[in-house]
Design an enzyme around this catalytic site. Structure first.
Site, PDB file in Angstrom:
ATOM      1  N   HIS A 100      -6.310  -1.531   2.281  1.00 23.94           N
ATOM      2  CA  HIS A 100      -7.147  -0.802   2.017  1.00 23.94           C
ATOM      3  C   HIS A 100      -7.812  -0.159   3.664  1.00 23.94           C
ATOM      4  O   HIS A 100      -8.877  -0.019   3.802  1.00 23.94           O
ATOM      5  CB  HIS A 100      -8.841  -1.459   1.023  1.00 23.94           C
ATOM      6  N   ASP A 128       2.985   0.271   4.270  1.00 20.90           N
ATOM      7  CA  ASP A 128       4.563  -0.123   3.569  1.00 20.90           C
ATOM      8  C   ASP A 128       5.045   0.076   4.420  1.00 20.90           C
ATOM      9  O   ASP A 128       6.443  -0.072   4.890  1.00 20.90           O
ATOM     10  CB  ASP A 128       4.287   0.177   2.275  1.00 20.90           C
ATOM     11  N   SER A 154       4.965  -3.807  -1.650  1.00 19.06           N
ATOM     12  CA  SER A 154       6.171  -2.706  -1.244  1.00 19.06           C
ATOM     13  C   SER A 154       7.298  -2.276  -1.777  1.00 19.06           C
ATOM     14  O   SER A 154       8.231  -2.405  -0.706  1.00 19.06           O
ATOM     15  CB  SER A 154       6.025  -2.193   0.233  1.00 19.06           C
ATOM     16  N   GLY A 169       6.292  -3.920  -8.114  1.00 15.01           N
ATOM     17  CA  GLY A 169       4.933  -4.008  -9.415  1.00 15.01           C
ATOM     18  C   GLY A 169       4.657  -4.849  -8.613  1.00 15.01           C
ATOM     19  O   GLY A 169       2.955  -5.131  -8.955  1.00 15.01           O
ATOM     20  N   SER A 215      21.108   3.117 -10.250  1.00 19.21           N
ATOM     21  CA  SER A 215      20.552   1.684  -9.599  1.00 19.21           C
ATOM     22  C   SER A 215      20.919   0.800 -10.089  1.00 19.21           C
ATOM     23  O   SER A 215      20.913   0.982 -11.914  1.00 19.21           O
ATOM     24  CB  SER A 215      19.161   2.152 -10.149  1.00 19.21           C
TER      25      SER A 215
HETATM   26  C1  GLA Z   1      -0.255  -0.051  -0.714  1.00 21.79           C
HETATM   27  C2  GLA Z   1      -0.695   1.299  -0.241  1.00 21.79           C
HETATM   28  C3  GLA Z   1      -0.832   0.630   1.827  1.00 21.79           C
HETATM   29  C4  GLA Z   1      -2.083   0.332   2.190  1.00 21.79           C
HETATM   30  C5  GLA Z   1      -2.178  -1.078   1.152  1.00 21.79           C
HETATM   31  C6  GLA Z   1      -3.778  -1.873   0.869  1.00 21.79           C
HETATM   32  O1  GLA Z   1      -0.069  -1.546  -0.084  1.00 21.79           O
HETATM   33  O2  GLA Z   1       0.685   1.520  -0.351  1.00 21.79           O
HETATM   34  O3  GLA Z   1      -1.150   2.162   2.346  1.00 21.79           O
HETATM   35  O4  GLA Z   1      -3.022   0.826   1.925  1.00 21.79           O
HETATM   36  O5  GLA Z   1      -1.944  -1.000  -0.380  1.00 21.79           O
HETATM   37  O6  GLA Z   1      -3.952  -1.861   1.670  1.00 21.79           O
END
Ligand code: GLA
Length: 397
Positions: free
Chosen positions: A44, A181, A135, A131, A77
């Site tokens: 964050h 990400d 990422s 999820g 997919s």
């Molecule tokens: C998600 C978002 C990122 C980042 C994280 C928290 O993964 O896609 O951009 O903000 O949360 O660090």
């Protein structure tokens, strides 16, 4: 610093064969991959113009495709056993956040820039947990982009490519995520973590030998169902804090610019929870910078202590953890040879990341398998990273 693109490994399913089953044959096929990521420190902070320290993992999305003579786009997919089909110039409405939103969004962004001008057919397979906080969605968008780049041969700098994929998330998936990400999926390199300055996108590759220290990812099994709305809520709280600090210092453009002194002097006057949120961001940025130096010095024990502090801050100040993540961190920290543990990514479920001496792994696995299911209804998945992948074209045999 340029990241060289090397051919990736073969996907865990026979993608060429599956392609031939769906589209008749596999002549003229190109393929690319993009990996998931785990963040070692700095959550964050990205959308506050701060610092992050992610690395890619050994799970990826693989995208095999071939050009068509017309403008029809077909993408299939394997994970969802679904196909989307449309004319390149008429992107269909799809539910924000669905797999189709990432792939059609990426195609659309490239089409608008004049980089994709013909149809194609594709098969997609990923083994990044969905999820799970590692990422999978960034991996999907980046794999789509890399595959199209491989097929059509356009030039697009890696940093710009990460930005395009971030826009895909904002415009088509409805999450106002930061850049971490997509940047990690696109720019992360084998045997390295990335120290990224999310303000100017300058970065350093930090060597990390996975035979020297183990990175262990534990999936709590809690899906990040509410992540989107809570995530956007945190962003608003951060913006409120920025507006507040600007009264005292107009140079504050993002929480990145709030100094420890400014925070000390005014935190108690901040409205609602903004003070706590801000404290997390300010301290977390410093932990990332300190952590990168520690990794460079192979000081994993001190790095582990920063991970522990980071988790406490995400739990108490930023309030994005949950009992399952807290328990996994605690089980980790109480295991001999585990040097650090924290939640990773957005939170509200998903994964924890643990830094462990190689000898600690059997005991860590045993303790998680024994203790966690006694307290929660989920079955934890433990992955020990033995290697980490980098985005790029994949060669067929
Ligand atoms: C998600 C978002 C990122 C980042 C994280 C928290 O993964 O896609 O951009 O903000 O949360 O660090």
């Amino acid at each position: 610093m340029a990241t060289e693109i090397r051919p990736g490994p073969r996907p865990p399913v026979k993608l060429g064969q599956r392609f031939a089953e769906i589209y008749g044959d596999a002549d003229g096929l190109a393929m690319a991959l993009a990996p998931g990521r785990v963040n070692l420190l700095g959550d964050h902070t990205d959308y506050n113009d701060g610092f992050v320290l992610p690395m890619t993992i050994d799970r990826a999305v693989y995208f095999a495709l071939r050009r068509r003579a017309d403008t029809l786009v077909r993408m299939h997919s394997l994970n969802f056993a679904e196909e989307i089909r449309y004319d390149l110039d008429q992107r269909p409405e799809v539910p924000p956040g669905a797999w189709t939103s990432y792939v059609t969004g990426t195609v659309e962004e490239l089409r608008k820039r004049g980089l994709v001008g013909a149809g194609f057919e594709a098969v997609i397979y990923g083994d990044v947990p969905l999820g799970g906080g590692v990422s999978s969605s960034a991996a999907l968008a980046v794999a789509t982009l890399m595959a199209l780049q491989t097929l059509f041969g356009f030039t697009l700098d890696g940093v710009a490519a990460a930005g395009v994929c971030q826009q895909v998330e904002h415009r088509y998936a409805g999450v106002r995520c930061g850049i971490m990400d997509q940047f990690a999926a696109r720019m992360g390199r084998t045997n390295h973590a990335l120290l990224l300055d999310c303000r100017n996108l300058s970065y350093n590759e930090i060597p990390l030998a996975l035979d020297e220290i183990n990175v262990v990812i534990v999936n709590s099994g809690v899906k990040r169902a509410l992540a989107g709305s809570k995530y956007n809520e945190r962003r608003i709280e951060c913006q409120q804090a920025v507006d507040f600090f600007r009264q005292f210092d107009p140079a504050v453009k993002a929480l990145r610019d709030v100094s420890a002194d400014l925070l000390e002097n005014h935190q108690s006057a901040l409205p609602g929870k903004a003070g706590k949120r801000c404290r997390h961001v300010v301290m977390e940025n410093q932990r990332v910078l300190d952590g990168a130096a520690l990794l460079n010095n192979h000081d994993f024990a001190t790095f582990g202590a920063l991970m522990e502090e980071s988790h406490a801050s995400l739990r108490e100040l930023y309030e994005v953890s949950c009992p399952e993540l807290d328990a996994l961190v605690e089980i980790g920290l109480e295991t001999d040879g585990v040097l650090g543990a924290r939640m990773t990514g957005a939170g509200f479920g998903g994964c924890t990341v643990h830094l462990a001496e190689p000898g600690a792994i059997p005991q860590l696995k045993e303790r998680i398998a024994r203790i966690y299911p006694r307290r929660f209804k989920y079955k934890p998945d433990v992955y020990v990273l033995t290697r980490n992948l980098q985005a790029g074209p994949v060669e067929f045999d």
